[in-house]
Design a protein around this motif. Structure first.
Motif, mmCIF file in Angstrom:
data_model
loop_
_atom_site.group_PDB
_atom_site.id
_atom_site.type_symbol
_atom_site.label_atom_id
_atom_site.label_comp_id
_atom_site.label_asym_id
_atom_site.label_seq_id
_atom_site.Cartn_x
_atom_site.Cartn_y
_atom_site.Cartn_z
ATOM 1 N N PRO A 1 56.135 5.576 1.488
ATOM 2 C CA PRO A 1 55.358 5.345 1.224
ATOM 3 C C PRO A 1 55.365 4.003 0.969
ATOM 4 N N MET A 2 56.300 2.936 1.596
ATOM 5 C CA MET A 2 56.488 1.785 2.196
ATOM 6 C C MET A 2 55.649 1.175 3.139
ATOM 7 N N CYS B 1 62.597 -0.866 -7.675
ATOM 8 C CA CYS B 1 63.373 -0.754 -6.487
ATOM 9 C C CYS B 1 63.098 -1.701 -5.310
ATOM 10 N N PHE C 1 60.064 -3.044 -3.478
ATOM 11 C CA PHE C 1 59.062 -3.692 -4.135
ATOM 12 C C PHE C 1 58.521 -4.769 -4.099
ATOM 13 N N HIS D 1 58.355 9.314 -8.424
ATOM 14 C CA HIS D 1 57.873 8.676 -8.108
ATOM 15 C C HIS D 1 56.533 9.111 -7.836
ATOM 16 N N TYR E 1 53.673 7.768 -6.233
ATOM 17 C CA TYR E 1 52.701 7.682 -5.014
ATOM 18 C C TYR E 1 53.172 9.543 -4.469
ATOM 19 N N SER F 1 61.363 11.346 -2.156
ATOM 20 C CA SER F 1 61.495 10.811 -0.487
ATOM 21 C C SER F 1 62.654 10.601 0.092
ATOM 22 N N CYS G 1 64.230 7.866 0.602
ATOM 23 C CA CYS G 1 64.482 6.690 -0.265
ATOM 24 C C CYS G 1 66.338 6.570 -1.055
ATOM 25 N N ILE H 1 67.626 5.244 -3.338
ATOM 26 C CA ILE H 1 67.595 5.818 -4.804
ATOM 27 C C ILE H 1 67.017 7.464 -4.966
HETATM 28 S S1 SF4 Z 1 61.687 3.760 -4.608
HETATM 29 FE FE1 SF4 Z 1 62.278 4.653 -2.399
HETATM 30 S S2 SF4 Z 1 60.210 5.867 -1.926
HETATM 31 FE FE2 SF4 Z 1 59.766 3.844 -3.679
HETATM 32 S S3 SF4 Z 1 59.250 2.232 -2.566
HETATM 33 FE FE3 SF4 Z 1 61.464 2.217 -3.367
HETATM 34 S S4 SF4 Z 1 62.861 3.022 -0.955
HETATM 35 FE FE4 SF4 Z 1 60.768 3.433 -1.350
#
Ligand code: SF4
Length: 323
Positions: free
Chosen positions: A54-55, A87, A90, A192, A194, A266, A269, A271
């Motif tokens: 996503p990033m 997270c 962001f 998430h 996205y 993801s 990720c 998280i």
């Molecule tokens: S929560 Fe996970 S997928 Fe979303 S921006 Fe953060 S690291 Fe990336």
């Protein structure tokens, strides 16, 4: 109203929840909103640092937009909840975009941190409006209109997500839809926003799910209370608002309201990796779940074929467990 210029909104991250609010706000102030296109079949992801998909998509969309607009809108989303944070990626998102675009475009990057004080979302938008030349009264009026539009948009969400092609779900011009028909399976898709709604991330898996007879339910309609009730007794508190939403909604749906639950994660990720551990432990304590649960991990190498095969098998499992 005369057009004041163009604001670019990258089709990434929280675009997949807040776009209606953002778009109406800028348009009310007389700016034209330009959204980046999807990647399409041949689109290339721009690799910038070792990050989650996503990033990477945020960077890719921002670079694709930067020469077409006067400003890019990449807010610094620190917290979208009174007590919990986003997270950490962001927080750095506008800086990453600034680095990747090498300072060639102005970035509207006001902070949103709902933990700080009353009306902090409004305050953030007023600051953005000020940067665009709007006074407080104009900013406030635009925000109120945007907020109202956003609330109405959310009311029609479930019909949109079950009837429109996924790529059109955020086409705001689409008029209100009639109630969607019943399907054999009610399936909650968790993750998430996205991951759930960006077809470049999930290979349009929701459309495929619909074609398999699944009615899609997402956590968007759940209240804070319903989510909180499911996470209040966890052994460790989850500090990320999106993490709480994911775990809380997952257990809400697993407590019997649907035929199946699909969790889209993801791959890179941290998280999501932790959340899976939370979920695994909690399920172990509860002695498992009678409702089928599927976890699909997504990254740029995920092929549609692999995802659709797993979803078909999941449909078969649901069929067996409902008969
Ligand atoms: S929560 Fe996970 S997928 Fe979303 S921006 Fe953060 S690291 Fe990336």
């Amino acid at each position: 109203m005369e057009e004041k210029g163009r604001i670019g909104i990258p089709r990434a991250l929280m675009f997949y929840r807040y776009f209606p609010l953002w778009k109406v706000f800028f348009e009310e102030l007389g700016w034209r909103v330009i959204v980046s296109d999807g990647l399409g079949k041949r689109g290339k992801i721009i690799y910038f640092e070792d990050s989650c998909l996503p990033m990477k998509l945020l960077v890719t969309h921002s670079i694709g937009l930067k020469d077409k607009v006067d400003h890019l809108f990449v807010p610094r989303l620190v917290s979208l909840h009174r007590d919990y944070i986003m997270c950490p990626k962001f927080r750095g998102a506008p800086d990453i975009v600034r680095l990747a675009t090498e300072g060639t475009v102005s970035i509207l990057d006001e902070t949103v941190d709902l933990r700080t004080r009353e009306h902090s979302m409004l305050r953030s938008f007023l600051k953005t409006g000020k940067r665009l030349g709007a006074d407080e009264k104009e900013g406030k009026r635009a925000f109120q209109k945007a907020e109202q539009f956003f609330l109405n948009f959310q009311k029609g969400w479930e019909d949109r997500i079950n009837q429109l092609p996924l790529k059109q779900v955020f086409h705001l011009e689409t008029p209100a839809l009639p109630k969607s028909e019943e399907k054999p399976f009610q399936v909650a898709f968790i993750g998430h926003p996205y991951n759930l709604f960006d077809t470049d991330v999930n290979k349009d898996i929701l459309s495929f799910a619909r074609s398999l007879g699944m009615r899609i339910i997402t956590p968007d309609g759940l209240s804070e209370k319903e989510i909180g009730a499911q996470v209040s007794d966890l052994s460790k508190e989850i500090y990320w608002s999106s993490g709480r939403e994911i775990v809380g909604s997952l257990f809400h749906f697993l407590s019997g309201r649907v035929d199946g639950v699909v969790f889209l994660t993801s791959f890179k990720c941290g998280i999501d990796a932790l959340l899976q551990e939370f979920i695994r432990r909690r399920l172990k304590l509860k002695g498992g779940t009678s409702i089928p649960l599927l976890v699909l991990s997504l990254d740029e190498h995920s092929g549609r074929e692999g995802l659709t095969t797993r979803l078909e098998a999941f449909r078969d499992v649901m069929e067996e467990s409902t008969h």
